[in-house]
Design a protein around this motif. Structure first.
Motif, PDB file in Angstrom:
ATOM      1  N   GLY A  11       0.822  -1.211   0.000  1.00 17.73           N
ATOM      2  CA  GLY A  11       0.000   0.000   0.000  1.00 17.73           C
ATOM      3  C   GLY A  11       0.849   1.252   0.000  1.00 17.73           C
ATOM      4  N   VAL A  12       1.935   1.235   0.773  1.00 19.98           N
ATOM      5  CA  VAL A  12       2.824   2.396   0.840  1.00 19.98           C
ATOM      6  C   VAL A  12       3.504   2.631  -0.509  1.00 19.98           C
ATOM      7  N   ALA A  13       3.989   1.574  -1.147  1.00 19.73           N
ATOM      8  CA  ALA A  13       4.670   1.714  -2.434  1.00 19.73           C
ATOM      9  C   ALA A  13       3.734   2.296  -3.493  1.00 19.73           C
ATOM     10  N   LEU A  14       2.483   1.868  -3.486  1.00 20.49           N
ATOM     11  CA  LEU A  14       1.516   2.421  -4.431  1.00 20.49           C
ATOM     12  C   LEU A  14       1.283   3.902  -4.158  1.00 20.49           C
ATOM     13  N   ALA A  15       1.229   4.260  -2.880  1.00 22.54           N
ATOM     14  CA  ALA A  15       1.048   5.671  -2.524  1.00 22.54           C
ATOM     15  C   ALA A  15       2.264   6.491  -2.951  1.00 22.54           C
ATOM     16  N   ALA A 127       1.692  12.110   3.643  1.00 22.86           N
ATOM     17  CA  ALA A 127       2.602  11.248   4.399  1.00 22.86           C
ATOM     18  C   ALA A 127       2.092  11.028   5.811  1.00 22.86           C
ATOM     19  N   ALA A 128       1.568  12.092   6.433  1.00 20.34           N
ATOM     20  CA  ALA A 128       1.043  11.957   7.794  1.00 20.34           C
ATOM     21  C   ALA A 128      -0.125  10.983   7.840  1.00 20.34           C
ATOM     22  N   SER A 158      12.069   1.804  -0.450  1.00 21.28           N
ATOM     23  CA  SER A 158      11.151   1.892  -1.582  1.00 21.28           C
ATOM     24  C   SER A 158      11.006   3.334  -2.044  1.00 21.28           C
ATOM     25  N   ALA A 159      11.049   4.282  -1.098  1.00 19.80           N
ATOM     26  CA  ALA A 159      10.980   5.700  -1.478  1.00 19.80           C
ATOM     27  C   ALA A 159      12.184   6.082  -2.325  1.00 19.80           C
TER      28      ALA A 159
END
Length: 211
Positions: A11-15, A127-128, A158-159
Motif C-alpha cells: 500500500g505504501v509503495a503504491l502511494a 505522508a502523515a 522503496s521511497a
C-alpha cells in the motif's frame, strides 16, 4: 510479522508511486538542477521517511487521532510551502528566468537539495495520513513499537527506489533538452500544479477549523 509488513509495504509503495508533492518536487529539481540535485532531494525524502516511521512507532499516529488540530496545522504548513514554490516558479516565467520551480536561479547546494526533499515529505499531509494508517494497521496486527520502527527502513528503501527512478528519468538528456526548449510551459505546469496542491491543502485546513 512478515505478512503484515508486506501488506503494508504494498500500500505504501503504491502511494509513493502516485503523483503528489514528493514526486513533483523530484521531477522539478531533476529537470532544472540535474541528476545529482534530484538524487540528493530523494535522499532527503528517504531521511524524512525514517523520521515519520520513528514518530508513528512512538505514538504520533495516536497523537494525530487524539489532537486533529495537529494534522490541520500540518496542512497549513504544507499548503503555504507549496504555494511558495508555485509563486517562485510563476515569477520566474514573468521575469524570463529559466530558474525552475526549485526556486533558485543558482544551482542548489547539496544541503539545500537534501533539505528540500526532507521538508517536502515532513510537511506532506499525505505522508502523515499514510503513516497514521500504517501504524494503525501494524499495531492492529499485533506488532510492537520496535517492529513498527523496523518497518521504516523498508519504506525508506522503496521511497529511494521509486523517487530515484523519477529523478533519473527526468534528468535524462532528452528530458533536459525538452525542458530547455519548452521551459516556460513546463514551469507553468509545475507552478500551477504546486499551486493547486497548496491551495487544496489550505482549503482542507480551513474546513477542518470550521467543522
Amino acid at each position: 510479522m512478515i505478512e503484515a509488513f508486506l501488506a503494508a509495504w504494498l500500500g505504501v509503495a503504491l502511494a509513493q508511486a502516485s503523483p503528489g508533492p514528493n514526486m513533483m518536487a523530484v521531477a522539478s529539481v531533476a529537470l532544472g538542477q540535474g541528476r545529482k540535485a534530484a538524487l540528493l532531494l530523494v535522499a532527503g525524502i528517504g531521511t524524512g521517511t525514517l523520521v515519520w516511521a520513528a514518530a508513528v512507532s512512538f505514538g504520533l499516529g495516536a497523537l494525530f487521532s487524539a489532537f486533529p488540530l495537529l494534522l490541520t496545522l500540518l496542512k497549513f504548513a504544507g499548503g503555504f510551502y507549496l504555494l511558495l514554490i508555485a509563486y517562485r516558479a510563476l515569477r520566474a516565467i514573468v521575469a524570463g528566468e529559466t530558474s525552475t520551480v526549485t526556486a533558485s536561479k543558482a544551482p542548489l547546494s547539496d544541503l539545500d537539495a537534501w533539505r528540500r526533499g526532507f521538508f517536502v515529505v515532513m510537511t506532506n499531509p499525505k505522508a502523515a495520513l499514510m503513516w497514521s494508517a500504517v501504524a494503525t494497521f501494524l499495531f492492529g496486527a499485533g506488532l510492537g513499537s520496535a517492529q513498527v520502527l523496523a518497518f521504516g527502513p523498508m519504506v525508506a528503501l522503496s521511497a529511494v527506489a521509486i523517487y530515484g527512478t523519477y529523478g533519473l528519468l527526468f534528468s535524462t538528456g532528452m528530458a533536459m533538452r525538452t525542458y530547455g526548449r519548452f521551459w516556460r510551459a513546463i514551469e507553468a505546469a509545475f507552478g500551477l500544479a504546486f499551486g493547486a496542491l497548496g491551495a487544496t491543502l489550505l482549503v482542507w485546513g480551513i474546513r477542518d477549523l470550521r467543522s
